[in-house]
Design a protein around this motif. Structure first.
Motif, PDB file in Angstrom:
ATOM      1  N   GLY A  32       0.783  -1.226   0.000  1.00 15.02           N
ATOM      2  CA  GLY A  32       0.000   0.000   0.000  1.00 15.02           C
ATOM      3  C   GLY A  32       0.820   1.283   0.000  1.00 15.02           C
ATOM      4  N   VAL A  33       2.141   1.178  -0.083  1.00 11.48           N
ATOM      5  CA  VAL A  33       3.006   2.355  -0.080  1.00 11.48           C
ATOM      6  C   VAL A  33       3.499   2.595  -1.504  1.00 11.48           C
ATOM      7  CG1 VAL A  33       5.111   3.395   0.856  1.00 11.48           C
ATOM      8  CG2 VAL A  33       3.709   1.904   2.296  1.00 11.48           C
ATOM      9  N   GLY A  34       3.196   3.763  -2.047  1.00 10.18           N
ATOM     10  CA  GLY A  34       3.609   4.108  -3.401  1.00 10.18           C
ATOM     11  C   GLY A  34       4.945   4.819  -3.426  1.00 10.18           C
ATOM     12  N   GLY A  35       5.447   5.051  -4.614  1.00 11.51           N
ATOM     13  CA  GLY A  35       6.754   5.656  -4.811  1.00 11.51           C
ATOM     14  C   GLY A  35       6.900   7.056  -4.263  1.00 11.51           C
ATOM     15  N   ASP A  36       5.783   7.777  -4.147  1.00 10.78           N
ATOM     16  CA  ASP A  36       5.872   9.141  -3.630  1.00 10.78           C
ATOM     17  C   ASP A  36       5.294   9.282  -2.221  1.00 10.78           C
ATOM     18  OD1 ASP A  36       3.230   8.823  -4.354  1.00 10.78           O
ATOM     19  OD2 ASP A  36       3.052  10.748  -5.367  1.00 10.78           O
ATOM     20  N   VAL A  44       7.548   2.793   7.528  1.00  4.19           N
ATOM     21  CA  VAL A  44       8.431   1.886   6.800  1.00  4.19           C
ATOM     22  C   VAL A  44       9.880   2.090   7.227  1.00  4.19           C
ATOM     23  CG1 VAL A  44       9.285   1.266   4.500  1.00  4.19           C
ATOM     24  CG2 VAL A  44       6.859   1.757   4.841  1.00  4.19           C
ATOM     25  N   LEU A  45      10.294   3.342   7.345  1.00  8.43           N
ATOM     26  CA  LEU A  45      11.669   3.660   7.735  1.00  8.43           C
ATOM     27  C   LEU A  45      11.692   4.495   9.005  1.00  8.43           C
ATOM     28  CD1 LEU A  45      13.390   4.757   4.376  1.00  8.43           C
ATOM     29  CD2 LEU A  45      13.538   2.541   5.513  1.00  8.43           C
ATOM     30  N   ASP A  46      12.817   4.399   9.703  1.00  2.68           N
ATOM     31  CA  ASP A  46      13.125   5.305  10.800  1.00  2.68           C
ATOM     32  C   ASP A  46      14.596   5.674  10.655  1.00  2.68           C
ATOM     33  OD1 ASP A  46      14.654   3.157  11.900  1.00  2.68           O
ATOM     34  OD2 ASP A  46      12.975   2.521  13.135  1.00  2.68           O
ATOM     35  N   SER A  47      15.085   6.516  11.529  1.00  3.00           N
ATOM     36  CA  SER A  47      16.458   7.003  11.372  1.00  3.00           C
ATOM     37  C   SER A  47      17.481   5.873  11.445  1.00  3.00           C
ATOM     38  CB  SER A  47      16.771   8.071  12.417  1.00  3.00           C
ATOM     39  OG  SER A  47      16.562   7.572  13.720  1.00  3.00           O
ATOM     40  N   ALA A  76      12.926  10.063   2.157  1.00  4.80           N
ATOM     41  CA  ALA A  76      11.512  10.074   2.503  1.00  4.80           C
ATOM     42  C   ALA A  76      10.646   9.249   1.552  1.00  4.80           C
ATOM     43  CB  ALA A  76      10.988  11.505   2.579  1.00  4.80           C
ATOM     44  N   THR A  77      11.051   9.130   0.279  1.00  7.66           N
ATOM     45  CA  THR A  77      10.248   8.362  -0.676  1.00  7.66           C
ATOM     46  C   THR A  77      11.164   7.485  -1.533  1.00  7.66           C
ATOM     47  OG1 THR A  77      10.293   9.901  -2.563  1.00  7.66           O
ATOM     48  CG2 THR A  77       8.637  10.322  -0.858  1.00  7.66           C
ATOM     49  N   THR A  78      10.599   6.405  -2.052  1.00  9.21           N
ATOM     50  CA  THR A  78      11.402   5.557  -2.941  1.00  9.21           C
ATOM     51  C   THR A  78      11.700   6.273  -4.250  1.00  9.21           C
ATOM     52  OG1 THR A  78       9.417   4.406  -3.749  1.00  9.21           O
ATOM     53  CG2 THR A  78      10.660   3.358  -1.952  1.00  9.21           C
ATOM     54  N   ASP A  79      10.799   7.157  -4.686  1.00  8.92           N
ATOM     55  CA  ASP A  79      11.070   7.934  -5.902  1.00  8.92           C
ATOM     56  C   ASP A  79      12.332   8.780  -5.728  1.00  8.92           C
ATOM     57  OD1 ASP A  79       8.833   6.895  -7.158  1.00  8.92           O
ATOM     58  OD2 ASP A  79       7.628   8.736  -6.957  1.00  8.92           O
ATOM     59  N   ARG A  80      12.452   9.451  -4.595  1.00 13.16           N
ATOM     60  CA  ARG A  80      13.627  10.293  -4.348  1.00 13.16           C
ATOM     61  C   ARG A  80      14.893   9.454  -4.177  1.00 13.16           C
ATOM     62  NH1 ARG A  80      11.108  14.372   0.106  1.00 13.16           N
ATOM     63  NH2 ARG A  80       9.565  15.335  -1.262  1.00 13.16           N
ATOM     64  N   ILE A  81      14.780   8.353  -3.464  1.00 12.00           N
ATOM     65  CA  ILE A  81      15.948   7.484  -3.264  1.00 12.00           C
ATOM     66  C   ILE A  81      16.460   6.998  -4.614  1.00 12.00           C
ATOM     67  CG2 ILE A  81      16.781   5.298  -2.299  1.00 12.00           C
ATOM     68  CD1 ILE A  81      14.597   5.703  -0.071  1.00 12.00           C
TER      69      ILE A  81
END
Length: 98
Positions: A32-36, A44-47, A76-81
């Motif tokens: 349910g988590v999209g690229g943006d 999903v992530l933490d520091s 913050a997003t898979t698109d940015r990564i």
């Protein structure tokens, strides 16, 4: 790691990232988590997991990433990564942000 840079498609990256998230434990998933979508807001992530993610990215692309240009917003997003560290065009891990 070798000096050769690896070409990683978006599909390959998404699969590797989903496996990485599943391996973090605590029931984390990319379902349910999209690229943006914000990965921190979605739980999903933490520091702490970002540190592990950096190692994954470096293994995928076959080179170190430039941590001086790696702000938390990039993770913050898979698109940015993908756009910054993995996709076509990143030079030494400092590609443009999408």
């Amino acid at each position: 790691m070798t000096d050769a840079q690896h070409v990683v498609s978006r599909g390959e990256f998404d699969a590797e990232f989903a496996a990485f998230v599943g391996g973090l434990g605590d029931g984390r998933t990319m379902t349910g988590v999209g690229g943006d979508d914000n990965l921190f807001d979605a739980g999903v992530l933490d520091s702490f997991s970002v540190i592990k993610l950096i190692a994954l990215i470096e293994n995928l692309v076959g080179r170190p990433i430039d941590l001086e240009q790696a702000t938390i917003d990039i993770f913050a997003t898979t698109d940015r990564i993908y756009g910054t560290f993995v996709g076509p065009g990143p030079a030494n891990g400092a590609g443009g942000q999408n």
